[in-house]
Design an enzyme around this catalytic site. Structure first.
Site, PDB file in Angstrom:
ATOM      1  N   ASP A 202      -9.569  28.550  32.352  1.00 15.53           N
ATOM      2  CA  ASP A 202      -9.698  29.784  33.339  1.00 15.53           C
ATOM      3  C   ASP A 202      -9.891  28.713  34.061  1.00 15.53           C
ATOM      4  O   ASP A 202      -9.595  26.951  34.254  1.00 15.53           O
ATOM      5  CB  ASP A 202     -10.808  30.127  34.676  1.00 15.53           C
ATOM      6  CG  ASP A 202     -10.562  31.706  34.146  1.00 15.53           C
ATOM      7  OD1 ASP A 202     -10.411  31.389  35.715  1.00 15.53           O
ATOM      8  OD2 ASP A 202     -11.119  32.352  34.088  1.00 15.53           O
ATOM      9  N   HIS A 273      -5.351  31.878  37.131  1.00 16.30           N
ATOM     10  CA  HIS A 273      -6.420  31.306  35.952  1.00 16.30           C
ATOM     11  C   HIS A 273      -5.841  30.158  35.074  1.00 16.30           C
ATOM     12  O   HIS A 273      -6.871  29.846  34.366  1.00 16.30           O
ATOM     13  CB  HIS A 273      -6.650  32.544  35.589  1.00 16.30           C
ATOM     14  CG  HIS A 273      -8.203  33.773  36.153  1.00 16.30           C
ATOM     15  ND1 HIS A 273      -8.659  33.156  37.357  1.00 16.30           N
ATOM     16  CD2 HIS A 273      -7.591  34.880  36.581  1.00 16.30           C
ATOM     17  CE1 HIS A 273      -8.876  34.326  38.337  1.00 16.30           C
ATOM     18  NE2 HIS A 273      -8.291  35.290  37.355  1.00 16.30           N
ATOM     19  N   GLU A 343      -4.988  38.714  37.284  1.00 21.78           N
ATOM     20  CA  GLU A 343      -5.013  38.239  39.092  1.00 21.78           C
ATOM     21  C   GLU A 343      -4.211  36.545  38.880  1.00 21.78           C
ATOM     22  O   GLU A 343      -4.100  36.084  39.528  1.00 21.78           O
ATOM     23  CB  GLU A 343      -6.587  38.266  38.983  1.00 21.78           C
ATOM     24  CG  GLU A 343      -7.388  38.317  38.802  1.00 21.78           C
ATOM     25  CD  GLU A 343      -9.041  38.011  39.280  1.00 21.78           C
ATOM     26  OE1 GLU A 343      -9.706  39.222  39.977  1.00 21.78           O
ATOM     27  OE2 GLU A 343      -9.554  37.197  38.751  1.00 21.78           O
TER      28      GLU A 343
END
Length: 569
Positions: A202, A273, A343
């Site tokens: 991440d 990410h 995201e």
């Protein structure tokens, strides 16, 4: 056995035995309690030898008993004394007439027999055997040398509702050492869960050694400091944080999981990410709009704008990562590979001449189509190597490749859309089974995040949403609980957020329960009284029913509580 009546108790008191998750059928056996002694054999029929090794190693420390090998036949007369061989003692066997993870545990006059449809079924039955012996069997040394151990007189017939019963553990936001990961595999196995989703990368850290790209761990696994609490908090932990698993660590984790019949789903998060990877190899980022050479491993939380560049260089880089990853996670243990896909802000792609040129070259409509191109590329790449791609539900945007599966996290909607379109789905809606969300509305909950999700709330979670067509419902592989660790700095904090709610989740995905409103939470709560003692013996730092202990609280550390009941979306 019907879902409305998942327990057939007979003369057995389910609350006293406290089996979690609840079996399909629990009845009294004709024979009396079966005693275990120093000469009680453990007989492994063909295909069950691995389970026998695990069971002997698990029961031995607390009981002080050696469980010598039986004669291997699983048949023969006995006197019920728990001594000798010839089919006496604990007998493990396979019966292909049972469901793959189904089992039958029967206490007889001369033996305790655990029969499973596969070795995995026998292993699930062995977990039930451990629970039947009481909480002290989960300790690492005998509390009372010479104690008499007895298996209560029961017949248990059981099989799971879902084939995917998982937990996702985020080790990127806060790293957990290898031994803590192995411990969590034991805890998953103890609750008959069979999927470990391993969130390895991440923005805040890269956690797996890739030999051809050493800077991923030399640079990408460490951050200089860490936000303490929610991202709006003004507190910082100035201690450098990081760590990673060597390739041998990963091999050990995978082998340990396989011994416990747990599949491991590794996750490499792309194209969002990804700041930890970009900080190590700046050419992976959108260099025409951002000075990627100035980026460091991110030290706070939220949605990061720095995403991967849609270049051939990026594709070749992550193909190299995945080549090493597939060697570490063999197909028999890890048929699925998770590529994230969630995201991913599109601002940099919109501003990037190179990204816009790639959109024109590919003939896709827009930046959503560009993300779909990313996902489709790796779907084809993994499919050609005998694996299946799974990603968060954003991978539906722009079109999803045939054969890809979806982790539905933003609610049920993504999973419903994917299932109706013929894609396999794992239900893990944030509003229901994100275990970083707080467990109570009181002021003492540490770093309170999200909606209140009590033990009872999790017990009433339903993986298959109402109204889903019968055909689409068959695409619901199961469910998993997700454990994001932004506000969980260590093992104890993870324990507090995960337990006891994981026990309720485990029953939801294993047991044949009625509709959520009709579930007997009081009966489950009664069984949990015995289960808390098991968690104590295992050293789990769970949240007590009466609330957090003083050392579990984090007064003054800002969270992000959301009031009211979560929406069903």
């Amino acid at each position: 056995m019907t879902p409305e009546n998942p327990l057939v108790a007979g003369a057995v008191d389910p609350a006293a035995l406290g089996l979690v998750p609840a079996p399909r059928s629990l009845a009294a056996a004709a024979a009396g309690p079966y005693p275990l002694g120093y000469t009680t054999p453990l007989t492994a029929g063909p295909g069950t030898q691995g389970v026998a090794r695990w069971l002997r190693a698990t029961l031995g420390p607390a009981t002080g008993l050696p469980f010598p090998e039986g004669d291997g036949t699983g048949t023969g007369p006995g006197d019920g004394s728990g001594t000798g061989s010839n089919g006496r003692g604990i007998v493990l066997a396979l019966d292909e007439a049972l469901a793959p993870e189904g089992y039958r545990l029967a206490v007889e006059a001369n033996a305790v027999r655990i029969t499973g449809g596969t070795a995995a079924g026998v292993f699930r039955g062995a977990q039930t055997l451990c629970q039947l012996l009481g909480a002290d069997v989960f300790r690492r040394a005998p509390l009372t040398p010479g104690r008499t151990w007895e298996i209560p007189p029961v017949v248990v017939e059981d099989e799971p509702r879902f084939g995917w019963r998982g937990m996702m553990l985020d080790v990127s936001r806060h790293f957990l050492p290898k031994d803590d990961v192995l411990r969590y595999l034991d805890l998953l196995a103890a609750h008959k869960l069979n999927v470990f989703h391993f969130h390895l990368t991440d923005d805040q850290g890269w956690r797996v050694e890739i030999k051809r790209y050493p800077r991923l761990t030399e640079v990408g696994s460490w951050r200089a400091r860490t936000k303490y609490g929610h991202r709006a908090s003004d507190l910082w932990d100035e201690t450098p944080h990081g760590g990673f698993y060597t390739q041998d660590d990963i091999r050990e984790i995978v082998a340990y999981a396989a011994e416990r019949h747990i599949r491991v789903v590794p996750e490499i998060d792309i194209p969002g990410h990804s700041q930890a990877a970009i900080s190590a190899y700046p050419e992976l980022g959108n260099t025409d709009v951002v000075d990627t050479g100035a980026l460091t491993v991110w030290d706070t939380w939220g949605v990061n704008p720095n995403v991967l560049a849609p270049t051939d260089t990026t594709l070749r880089f992550f193909e190299g990562v995945l080549e090493e990853l597939l060697e570490l996670f063999p197909a028999e243990t890890s048929p699925f590979v998770h590529i994230g896909g969630d995201e991913c802000p599109k601002d940099q792609w919109k501003a990037s001449p190179a990204a816009q040129a790639r959109i024109a070259e590919l003939g896709v409509k827009d930046e959503e189509g560009l993300q779909s191109w990313f996902i489709r590329h790796f779907d084809a790449w993994l499919t050609a190597r005998g694996r299946r791609l799974i990603g968060w539900d954003e991978i539906l945007e722009g079109g999803l490749a045939e054969g890809a599966a979806v982790s539905s996290w933003r609610g049920y909607a993504g999973g419903i859309a994917a299932a109706e379109a013929g894609h396999d789905v794992v239900m893990c809606p944030e509003q229901q089974v994100y275990l970083d969300h707080r467990q109570d509305g009181g002021p003492d909950e540490p770093m309170p995040i999200g909606y209140v999700r009590t033990l009872e709330d999790v017990y009433r979670f339903e993986p298959v949403p109402p109204g889903l067509s019968e055909e689409a419902a068959r695409h619901v592989l199961g469910a998993q609980a997700n454990v994001w660790t932004e506000v969980m700095q260590n093992r104890d904090r993870v324990d507090y957020q995960v337990f006891p709610r994981l026990a309720a989740f485990a029953e939801v995905v294993w047991s044949a329960l009625p509709a959520p409103a009709d579930r007997d939470f009081a009966e489950f709560d009664a069984r949990m009284s015995a289960h808390y003692a098991r968690l104590d013996a295992l050293g789990v730092d769970y949240r007590r029913p009466e609330g957090p202990l003083p050392r579990q609280q984090r007064p003054g550390v800002l969270g992000r509580p959301i009031e009211g009941a979560p929406p069903v979306v």
